[in-house]
Design a protein around this motif. Structure first.
Motif, PDB file in Angstrom:
ATOM      1  N   GLY A 173       0.830  -1.210   0.000  1.00 46.39           N
ATOM      2  CA  GLY A 173       0.000   0.000   0.000  1.00 46.39           C
ATOM      3  C   GLY A 173       0.860   1.254   0.000  1.00 46.39           C
ATOM      4  N   PHE A 174       1.934   1.224   0.774  1.00 50.69           N
ATOM      5  CA  PHE A 174       2.821   2.391   0.839  1.00 50.69           C
ATOM      6  C   PHE A 174       3.524   2.620  -0.499  1.00 50.69           C
ATOM      7  CE2 PHE A 174       7.181   4.021   1.690  1.00 50.69           C
ATOM      8  CZ  PHE A 174       6.809   5.341   1.962  1.00 50.69           C
ATOM      9  N   TYR A 200      -5.511   2.266  -0.886  1.00 51.65           N
ATOM     10  CA  TYR A 200      -4.160   1.818  -1.247  1.00 51.65           C
ATOM     11  C   TYR A 200      -3.942   0.361  -0.838  1.00 51.65           C
ATOM     12  CZ  TYR A 200      -3.302   6.807  -1.873  1.00 51.65           C
ATOM     13  OH  TYR A 200      -3.376   8.113  -2.296  1.00 51.65           O
ATOM     14  N   LYS A 206      -6.130   5.081   4.188  1.00 51.97           N
ATOM     15  CA  LYS A 206      -5.189   4.060   3.712  1.00 51.97           C
ATOM     16  C   LYS A 206      -5.900   2.934   2.947  1.00 51.97           C
ATOM     17  CE  LYS A 206      -1.437   4.371   7.132  1.00 51.97           C
ATOM     18  NZ  LYS A 206      -0.728   3.649   8.210  1.00 51.97           N
ATOM     19  N   PHE A 250       1.098   4.381  -2.717  1.00 55.95           N
ATOM     20  CA  PHE A 250       0.971   5.770  -2.236  1.00 55.95           C
ATOM     21  C   PHE A 250       2.196   6.587  -2.654  1.00 55.95           C
ATOM     22  CE2 PHE A 250       2.064   8.832   1.141  1.00 55.95           C
ATOM     23  CZ  PHE A 250       0.931   9.648   1.123  1.00 55.95           C
ATOM     24  N   TRP A 257       2.315   9.066   5.124  1.00 56.77           N
ATOM     25  CA  TRP A 257       1.614   7.770   5.120  1.00 56.77           C
ATOM     26  C   TRP A 257       1.244   7.347   6.533  1.00 56.77           C
ATOM     27  CZ3 TRP A 257      -0.826   4.272   2.277  1.00 56.77           C
ATOM     28  CH2 TRP A 257      -0.925   2.950   2.737  1.00 56.77           C
ATOM     29  N   LEU A 290      -1.903   9.037   7.838  1.00 59.22           N
ATOM     30  CA  LEU A 290      -3.204   8.762   7.213  1.00 59.22           C
ATOM     31  C   LEU A 290      -4.085   7.936   8.139  1.00 59.22           C
ATOM     32  CD1 LEU A 290      -2.329   7.816   3.492  1.00 59.22           C
ATOM     33  CD2 LEU A 290      -3.162  10.002   4.354  1.00 59.22           C
TER      34      LEU A 290
END
Length: 222
Positions: free
Chosen positions: A115-116, A154, A151, A119, A143, A146
């Motif tokens: 996910g990061f 993502y 999140k 992002f 991040w 969030l």
């Protein structure tokens, strides 16, 4: 004494000799295009002219070997050990690069993104920062701040990408097994299926050796 420099390859020697002339002939091209032109010229170079560069390389390598022998002779044991460790790391790095290049040529699927990662790729260009490291730190902090709901999109994209990766990997690994490259497959069970006879052969000597030991032990006990 200063450590001797490794000699240039025949191709790099050709590039060094001809780069200026090619630059004058192609003033508007980028460095990448210039290298491509030089590479093309090297490929088309007659064998007799290539041989000149190959002979120069051989002469340089012979001289380099002599210089390195003299250089190593004057090192302390600690310096010699450090040099050996540096060489080991260089070889490991080259093997790693070679392995990655091979996997790329074999079409190995790209790993699933987190996910990061997603992002990061979406916001990197717009992010302010004096260096890539500063940008990364700033985006990582963003991040972390969030909320779970922010999140979620993502993380969902990351989950979808994980499914994509696993499906593509299954197809790719099946293809690798067909090609006889089971060594590239993650699942060790699939590797064993590939060469059961070999596995049995390897196991036999171990078994025999074990039996022999038991027999010797029994004899000594008697």
């Amino acid at each position: 004494a200063q450590r001797p420099k490794r000699p240039l390859t025949a191709y790099l020697r050709f590039v060094m000799d001809n780069r200026s002339a090619f630059r004058e002939q192609n003033p508007g091209v980028s460095n990448l295009e210039l290298i491509k032109k030089l590479a093309g010229a090297w490929r088309e170079l007659p064998a007799s002219q290539k041989q000149v560069y190959e002979e120069a390389k051989k002469t340089d390598w012979k001289r380099y070997g002599e210089q390195m022998a003299a250089y190593k002779a004057q090192l302390t044991p600690a310096q010699a050990a450090a040099l050996k460790e540096e060489r080991r790391k260089q070889l490991a790095k080259r093997r790693s690069i070679k392995a990655k290049r091979e996997l790329s040529l074999l079409g190995k699927p790209k790993r699933a993104r987190t996910g990061f990662n997603i992002f990061l790729s979406e916001n990197y260009q717009e992010s302010e920062g004096v260096s890539p490291v500063a940008k990364m730190k700033k985006l990582f902090d963003a991040w972390q701040k969030l909320s779970p709901s922010q999140k979620q999109p993502y993380l969902q994209l990351a989950q979808d990408d994980k499914v994509r990766y696993e499906n593509e990997m299954k197809s790719w690994e099946a293809k690798m097994i067909e090609m006889g490259r089971a060594d590239l497959v993650r699942n060790t069970k699939q590797r064993l299926k590939q060469k059961p006879a070999e596995s049995a052969k390897k196991a036999e000597p171990a078994k025999a050796s074990s039996s022999g030991k038991k027999a010797k032990l029994k004899k000594s006990e008697e």
